[in-house]
Scaffold this motif. Structure first.
Motif, PDB file in Angstrom:
ATOM      1  N   LEU A   1      47.133-101.684  -4.376  1.00  0.00           N
ATOM      2  CA  LEU A   1      47.411-100.371  -4.947  1.00  0.00           C
ATOM      3  C   LEU A   1      47.331 -99.352  -3.813  1.00  0.00           C
ATOM      4  CD1 LEU A   1      45.316-100.599  -8.249  1.00  0.00           C
ATOM      5  CD2 LEU A   1      47.773-100.946  -7.955  1.00  0.00           C
ATOM      6  N   PRO A   2      47.933 -98.166  -3.979  1.00  0.00           N
ATOM      7  CA  PRO A   2      47.920 -97.177  -2.891  1.00  0.00           C
ATOM      8  C   PRO A   2      46.511 -96.903  -2.375  1.00  0.00           C
ATOM      9  CG  PRO A   2      49.459 -96.499  -4.587  1.00  0.00           C
ATOM     10  CD  PRO A   2      48.741 -97.717  -5.131  1.00  0.00           C
ATOM     11  N   LEU A   3      46.367 -96.883  -1.048  1.00  0.00           N
ATOM     12  CA  LEU A   3      45.049 -96.805  -0.433  1.00  0.00           C
ATOM     13  C   LEU A   3      45.159 -96.131   0.926  1.00  0.00           C
ATOM     14  CD1 LEU A   3      42.074 -97.963  -0.759  1.00  0.00           C
ATOM     15  CD2 LEU A   3      42.857 -99.890   0.633  1.00  0.00           C
ATOM     16  N   ARG A   4      44.254 -95.182   1.199  1.00  0.00           N
ATOM     17  CA  ARG A   4      44.191 -94.533   2.498  1.00  0.00           C
ATOM     18  C   ARG A   4      43.050 -95.136   3.314  1.00  0.00           C
ATOM     19  NH1 ARG A   4      49.076 -92.184   3.128  1.00  0.00           N
ATOM     20  NH2 ARG A   4      49.511 -90.602   1.541  1.00  0.00           N
ATOM     21  N   PRO A   5      43.262 -95.388   4.600  1.00  0.00           N
ATOM     22  CA  PRO A   5      42.214 -96.049   5.393  1.00  0.00           C
ATOM     23  C   PRO A   5      40.908 -95.277   5.452  1.00  0.00           C
ATOM     24  CG  PRO A   5      43.986 -95.236   6.803  1.00  0.00           C
ATOM     25  CD  PRO A   5      44.475 -95.143   5.398  1.00  0.00           C
ATOM     26  N   TRP A   6      40.983 -93.922   5.429  1.00  0.00           N
ATOM     27  CA  TRP A   6      39.759 -93.141   5.579  1.00  0.00           C
ATOM     28  C   TRP A   6      39.093 -92.833   4.235  1.00  0.00           C
ATOM     29  CZ3 TRP A   6      38.538 -94.152  10.121  1.00  0.00           C
ATOM     30  CH2 TRP A   6      39.490 -94.248  11.125  1.00  0.00           C
ATOM     31  N   GLY A   7      39.556 -93.510   3.173  1.00  0.00           N
ATOM     32  CA  GLY A   7      38.874 -93.420   1.895  1.00  0.00           C
ATOM     33  C   GLY A   7      37.871 -94.562   1.767  1.00  0.00           C
ATOM     34  N   PHE A   8      38.108 -95.465   0.797  1.00  0.00           N
ATOM     35  CA  PHE A   8      37.136 -96.534   0.568  1.00  0.00           C
ATOM     36  C   PHE A   8      37.026 -97.520   1.730  1.00  0.00           C
ATOM     37  CE2 PHE A   8      35.473-100.499  -1.082  1.00  0.00           C
ATOM     38  CZ  PHE A   8      34.287-100.045  -1.645  1.00  0.00           C
ATOM     39  N   PRO A   9      38.122 -97.892   2.430  1.00  0.00           N
ATOM     40  CA  PRO A   9      37.943 -98.812   3.570  1.00  0.00           C
ATOM     41  C   PRO A   9      36.947 -98.282   4.612  1.00  0.00           C
ATOM     42  CG  PRO A   9      40.248 -98.711   2.970  1.00  0.00           C
ATOM     43  CD  PRO A   9      39.553 -97.653   2.148  1.00  0.00           C
ATOM     44  N   TYR A  10      36.998 -96.988   4.875  1.00  0.00           N
ATOM     45  CA  TYR A  10      36.041 -96.384   5.816  1.00  0.00           C
ATOM     46  C   TYR A  10      34.621 -96.463   5.253  1.00  0.00           C
ATOM     47  CZ  TYR A  10      33.634 -92.657   8.417  1.00  0.00           C
ATOM     48  OH  TYR A  10      32.743 -91.928   9.164  1.00  0.00           O
ATOM     49  N   ALA A  11      34.468 -96.195   3.953  1.00  0.00           N
ATOM     50  CA  ALA A  11      33.139 -96.263   3.326  1.00  0.00           C
ATOM     51  C   ALA A  11      32.571 -97.669   3.403  1.00  0.00           C
ATOM     52  CB  ALA A  11      33.230 -95.796   1.868  1.00  0.00           C
TER      53      ALA A  11
END
Length: 410
Positions: free
Chosen positions: A117-127
């Motif tokens: 699903l649409p995902l920005r790297p500095w959102g949950f992946p960074y967390a």
């Protein structure tokens, strides 16, 4: 049990929990059930997306995952962009402080290593990277338990996900495709195991055995706009999905079938509203499920289920109801194959109402046979999850003193 001179083990749970996604919360519920049964002495709290919901529903202390409350909203103004940037720095310190207070942190299921699903790297992946990196720094064992994964094209997201997986002390996956994807992205998976999705550990409602004329059909819908690589076509994909689903529901109503609309996330509500508006019939109603247990009760009461969201499928399959998947990712196809229903998948990106209706009718003709198959496969899934929890105890709760000093020295 702990003795008077031992501190109880401190366990954190981490993720987008309490944020409106019932599948995520179902995974949390399964892990909490395991902890309360096998490690009742553990002191548990959460770092999560919806702390108020998690605290109220599950009775554990909870802290907000992100300092900036607008983390998952698009930032267009300078002030919002600056706040997001500052939030990344603040979250690094907050995550480190939270992780350091724990002996173990569990990420319960969810598709945390995928971008279907649409995902920005500095959102949950960074967390997630912050979690795993600070876990390694402070000697806190971080476990990715029964998670989903998929190969990721975006270089930044791929790098963060790969590094997070490498830093984790324990990894298991909810299907073989996930383990294969992590291996393809450069993670050593030689000691990683595959188990059924954690939601299969939840209690199952009594099965409904249809009798008499054809009865209710549950149709699980989703605010589907494609995956992370489909952003340019997102509106077109959503329109095709919605139009095809509306045509399918209309065909069921024309046959006199009651239709119950299901969701799995708060963001799905506009899709339900659009279907109710387009198919103006008392035969079409919408469920208001607040948990996977509620969804399972809905699917158990139905003759047949047609669903898009991954955990809508799990609820239907676990309840033993013949199910057709509107599949939006390989994980859905893998799940259906695992449960003996590989022939009943239909692409969510290209919903063909006529073809879908043909598959639906073929599914219903084999209903009794497929119910027996699901009963057998569910027993296998339950046994496999018993092995998962045994392995988790061995990896995360060794029979040693749980004091912070010993943990840091290990």
């Amino acid at each position: 049990m702990t003795t008077a001179d031992e501190a109880p083990v401190r366990v954190g749970v981490f993720g987008l929990l309490g944020s409106g996604n019932l599948g995520n919360d179902g995974s949390l519920e399964a892990v909490l059930g395991y902890l309360r049964a096998e490690h009742p002495e553990a002191v548990v709290d959460a770092l999560c997306g919806g702390p108020e919901v998690v605290a109220a529903r599950y009775g554990i202390p909870a802290t907000r995952l992100h300092w900036y409350r607008g983390e998952y909203r698009t930032a267009s103004r300078a002030g919002a962009i600056a706040a997001k940037g500052l939030g990344k720095l603040v979250d690094a310190a907050r995550t480190a402080a939270w992780v350091r207070r724990h002996d173990v942190v569990i990420v319960p299921g969810m598709g945390v290593l995928e971008a279907t699903l649409p995902l920005r790297p500095w959102g949950f992946p960074y967390a997630l990277f912050l979690l795993c990196a600070t876990g390694r720094l402070f000697g806190t064992r971080v476990a990715l338990v029964g998670v989903g994964a998929a190969e990721i094209r975006n270089r930044s997201t791929r790098a963060l996900v790969r590094r997070s997986a490498r830093l984790a002390a324990y990894r298991s996956y909810r299907d073989t495709l996930s383990r294969d994807a992590m291996r393809a992205m450069g993670v050593d998976t030689a000691r990683d195991e595959v188990y059924p999705d954690l939601a299969f550990a939840l209690p199952t409602p009594p099965a409904n055995v249809p009798s008499g004329p054809p009865g209710q059909v549950c149709v699980g819908v989703m605010a589907f706009h494609g995956g992370d690589d489909d952003r340019a076509r997102a509106d077109e994909i959503h329109r095709r999905y919605l139009d095809g689903t509306i045509r399918f529901v209309s065909a069921l109503v024309e046959d006199g079938r009651p239709v119950r609309l299901l969701t799995g996330d708060d963001c799905d509500a506009p899709v339900v509203a659009a279907i109710l508006d387009a198919v103006d019939s008392p035969l079409v109603t919408a469920a208001e499920a607040a948990s996977l247990a509620d969804l399972m009760k809905e699917t158990a009461a139905a003759d047949t289920v047609v669903a898009t969201r991954y955990h809508n499928l799990i609820c239907a399959l676990k309840s033993g109801t013949p199910t057709l998947a509107l599949s939006y990712a390989a994980k859905s196809d893998a799940l259906m194959a695992q449960m003996g229903l590989a022939a009943y998948c239909h692409p969510a990106r290209e919903v063909d109402a006529d073809r879908l209706l043909e598959q639906f009718r073929a599914l219903e003709r084999r209903s009794a046979e497929l119910r027996r198959t699901l009963t057998e496969r569910n027993l296998v899934a339950a046994r496999r999850l018993e092995h998962q929890f045994t392995a988790l105890t061995a990896a995360l709760f060794p029979a040693t003193d749980h004091t912070h000093a010993l943990r840091e020295a290990s």
